[in-house]
Design a protein around this motif. Structure first.
Motif: not given
Ligand SMILES: Nc1nc2c(ncn2[C@@H]2O[C@H](COP(=O)(O)OP(=O)(O)OP(=O)(O)O)[C@@H](O)[C@H]2O)c(=O)[nH]1
Ligand SMILES: [Mg+2]
Ligand SMILES: [Zn+2]
Lengths: 113, 301
Positions: A2, A4-6
């Motif tokens: 996650h 990478l989403s951040i």
């Protein structure tokens, strides 16, 4: 992962601010990550390295500060540090406490050129 | 890769209803893709790094009361910059990174509340029995409550097909590389699902005990499922997830005689990270304990 989403979120926010301030790129960005935020700083660093290519953050210095976890005991009112979720109140050993710091995940400041 | 049309780019998110042609936007463009493989030429000029480090340390120290070791150990730098060149205009933004997801989650929540839709976000490690729980619940409670299901998996229509077999409206989100659902995906899926008023919406998240914990979907309650084959220390190994949940379902209790799993211990661990948690102990297979779960659903919807 996650993180990478951040990272993608960070870039979106940064691009918004650069546009709003009529800048061209960001030279430095300061980020605060709480110890209890669920984000692994090394993973975030890694994700940022991948994600910043061809964005306003491509050449930015990336500074992450970790924020210590803090809780307040509901039984005795004691405030104490905890970098995990399951250490009881050191004063009365109660497990009944609220987290008051350490869940942060925010951009503190950016330096626009 | 998209299962329906075989399009390239496995970071693409798709939305599919079983038995229908694929309904996702067929955009093969490369709007905003990030290369995962490029060689990042990362030079560490030791002197400069040392300089930076000091600079940041003293900077931090003026703002926080952290002790030296703490700050020092946690300073992380990736992108170096020439320091003879002063930083540009500083803007203090104090911007929550999850703001966008949280804002959209609140919109979802408002939509669900207005329609009196009881939305539940089901999270767990892979295989704890989320889909099985939904199947049995739908079979046994389908005459009393109106169910809709959003299924989240990286790949395949398998879970959506299992739900569709029960004649309940379902949409499958395939996240590709994505390890969690987010509020935007749920927003899009729910629009396609056309959820009726006064119903129950189950959102089965991607099987993963880490990533989904950070992403509010706009649900009324978050349900974490743990099965007795997983080990009773799961709650303290993955505290973020257990901290963010409202309900904890302990599943596969029919297997308790065969495994070293202490229900009491698991509960104690879970309560130590979240003293608000409410538990249900069930065996989806035998049906044991399911009545209490049904009772809770009916009372809270
Ligand atoms: N013995 C036993 N097996 C169960 C029980 N509930 C589910 N299972 C089995 O556990 C396996 C996984 O169940 P699923 O419902 O697919 O699990 P899931 O959480 O949806 O899995 P993912 O979507 O892949 O994360 C299946 O083989 C089920 O039959 C139970 O109460 N007892
Ligand atoms: Mg499933
Ligand atoms: Zn106390």
């Amino acid at each position: 992962m996650h993180e990478l989403s951040i990272a993608t979120n960070i870039i979106e926010i940064a691009e918004e601010f650069v546009t709003k301030n009529k800048g061209s790129h960001i030279s430095k960005i300061e980020i605060e990550v709480g110890e209890l935020s669920g984000i692994v700083i090394d993973s975030l660093n890694f994700a940022m390295e991948l994600a910043v290519k061809e964005t306003v953050l491509e050449r930015a210095e990336f500074v992450i500060t970790s924020i210590e976890g803090k809780s307040k005991c509901n039984k005795c009112g004691n405030e104490f540090s905890n970098s995990d979720w399951y250490t009881p109140c050191p004063k009365c050993l109660s497990m009944d406490f609220e987290i008051i710091a350490g869940k942060e995940l925010r951009i503190k400041s950016i330096f626009i050129d | 890769m998209c299962d329906t049309c075989g399009c390239e780019g496995d970071s693409k998110i798709t939305y599919n209803k079983p038995g229908e042609e694929h309904t996702h936007d067929h955009d093969h463009g490369h709007g905003h893709t990030h290369s995962y493989t490029h060689d990042h030429d990362h030079q560490h000029d030791t002197d400069k790094h040392a300089h930076d480090h000091k600079h940041e340390y003293s900077h931090e120290h003026s703002h926080h009361d952290h002790d030296h070791e703490h700050d020092h150990a946690h300073e992380h730098h990736t992108h170096e910059k020439e320091h003879d060149h002063p930083h540009g205009k500083e803007i203090k933004i104090e911007h929550d990174i999850l703001n966008k997801n949280n804002a959209l989650a609140e919109r979802n929540r408002g939509y669900f509340e207005a329609k009196n839709v009881f939305a539940l976000n089901l999270v767990s490690s892979p295989g704890s029995g989320k889909t099985s729980l939904l199947e049995r619940t739908i079979k046994e409670l389908g005459s009393e409550l109106n169910f809709y299901v959003v299924e989240g998996d990286q790949q395949t229509m398998n879970d959506a097909n299992r739900i569709a077999a029960l004649k309940v409206p379902v949409i499958q989100i395939n996240t590709g590389n994505g390890c969690h659902l987010d509020a935007e995906m749920v927003n899009k899926a729910v629009k396609q699902l056309e959820v009726a008023n006064d119903s129950v919406l189950f959102i089965e998240n991607v099987g993963n005990l880490v990533c989904p914990s950070l992403f509010d979907l706009g649900e009324a309650k978050r349900v974490v499922v743990i099965s007795v084959t997983e080990g009773d220390d799961k709650p303290i190994k993955y505290p973020t997830m257990f901290h963010s949940a409202d309900i904890c379902i302990i599943n596969k209790t029919d297997l308790l005689p065969y495994v070293d799993f202490s229900v009491a211990k698991a509960k104690e661990y879970a309560l130590s990270v979240n003293h608000h948690l409410v538990f249900f102990e069930v065996s989806v297979k035998t049906g044991e304990g399911m009545q209490q779960w049904y009772q809770w659903l009916k009372e809270n919807k």
